[in-house]
Motif scaffolding. Structure first.
Motif, short mmCIF file in Angstrom:
data_model
loop_
_atom_site.label_atom_id
_atom_site.label_comp_id
_atom_site.label_asym_id
_atom_site.label_seq_id
_atom_site.Cartn_x
_atom_site.Cartn_y
_atom_site.Cartn_z
N ALA A 1 0.86 -1.18 0.00
CA ALA A 1 0.00 0.00 0.00
C ALA A 1 0.90 1.23 0.00
O ALA A 1 1.77 1.37 0.84
CB ALA A 1 -0.89 -0.01 1.22
N THR A 2 0.69 2.08 -0.96
CA THR A 2 1.49 3.30 -1.05
C THR A 2 0.78 4.43 -0.31
O THR A 2 -0.43 4.34 -0.07
CB THR A 2 1.68 3.70 -2.52
N PRO A 3 1.49 5.47 0.02
CA PRO A 3 0.81 6.63 0.63
C PRO A 3 -0.29 7.19 -0.26
O PRO A 3 -1.30 7.68 0.24
CB PRO A 3 1.95 7.63 0.83
N ASP A 4 -0.13 7.07 -1.59
CA ASP A 4 -1.20 7.52 -2.50
C ASP A 4 -2.45 6.66 -2.33
O ASP A 4 -3.57 7.18 -2.37
CB ASP A 4 -0.73 7.47 -3.95
N ASP A 5 -2.26 5.34 -2.14
CA ASP A 5 -3.40 4.46 -1.90
C ASP A 5 -4.11 4.86 -0.61
O ASP A 5 -5.34 4.89 -0.54
CB ASP A 5 -2.96 3.00 -1.80
N VAL A 6 -3.32 5.16 0.40
CA VAL A 6 -3.89 5.55 1.70
C VAL A 6 -4.67 6.84 1.56
O VAL A 6 -5.79 6.97 2.08
CB VAL A 6 -2.78 5.69 2.76
N ARG A 7 -4.11 7.81 0.85
CA ARG A 7 -4.82 9.08 0.65
C ARG A 7 -6.12 8.86 -0.13
O ARG A 7 -7.14 9.49 0.16
CB ARG A 7 -3.92 10.09 -0.05
N HIS A 8 -6.10 7.97 -1.12
CA HIS A 8 -7.31 7.67 -1.90
C HIS A 8 -8.40 7.09 -1.00
O HIS A 8 -9.56 7.52 -1.05
CB HIS A 8 -6.98 6.72 -3.05
N VAL A 9 -8.03 6.11 -0.18
CA VAL A 9 -9.00 5.51 0.73
C VAL A 9 -9.49 6.54 1.74
O VAL A 9 -10.69 6.60 2.06
CB VAL A 9 -8.40 4.28 1.45
N ALA A 10 -8.59 7.39 2.23
CA ALA A 10 -8.98 8.43 3.17
C ALA A 10 -9.96 9.41 2.52
O ALA A 10 -10.93 9.85 3.16
CB ALA A 10 -7.75 9.17 3.68
N ASP A 11 -9.73 9.75 1.25
CA ASP A 11 -10.66 10.63 0.54
C ASP A 11 -12.03 9.98 0.41
O ASP A 11 -13.06 10.65 0.59
CB ASP A 11 -10.12 11.00 -0.84
N LEU A 12 -12.05 8.69 0.08
CA LEU A 12 -13.33 8.00 -0.03
C LEU A 12 -14.08 7.97 1.30
O LEU A 12 -15.31 8.04 1.34
CB LEU A 12 -13.11 6.56 -0.53
N ALA A 13 -13.32 7.85 2.40
CA ALA A 13 -13.92 7.80 3.73
C ALA A 13 -14.11 9.20 4.32
O ALA A 13 -14.59 9.34 5.44
CB ALA A 13 -13.04 6.97 4.67
#
Length: 92
Positions: free
Chosen positions: A6-18
């Protein structure tokens, strides 16, 4: 380590969705934690498959019919009764 990371970009994407606000340090920290979680899932792949279903045995006792409390005995310790029923507080 997991093949899937999981990249920081993936984490930011999931955080944006949530709809969760994360700063850069948190995104990096969560990316490392997600990688650890994915490693745990990889460990599950190493668990051997079971070729047959387990023999299930009923460990519960059979129901036994027996005499129950009388109506009066059931209401004996009630704080309040009305027309032969338990009476509880009013709910508004």
């Amino acid at each position: 380590m997991s093949d899937t990371s999981a990249t920081p970009d993936d984490v930011r994407h999931v955080a944006d969705l949530a709809r969760v606000d994360l700063d850069e340090d948190e995104a990096d920290e969560f990316a490392a934690q997600f990688a650890d979680i994915l490693d745990y899932f990889d460990a599950l792949d190493e668990v051997p498959e079971v070729d047959h279903e387990a023999d299930l045995v009923n460990v519960m006792r059979p129901d036994e019919e027996r005499e129950c409390l009388s109506h009066e005995d059931a209401l004996r310790n009630a704080e309040a009764t009305e027309d032969g029923y338990f009476k509880g507080p009013n709910v508004s």
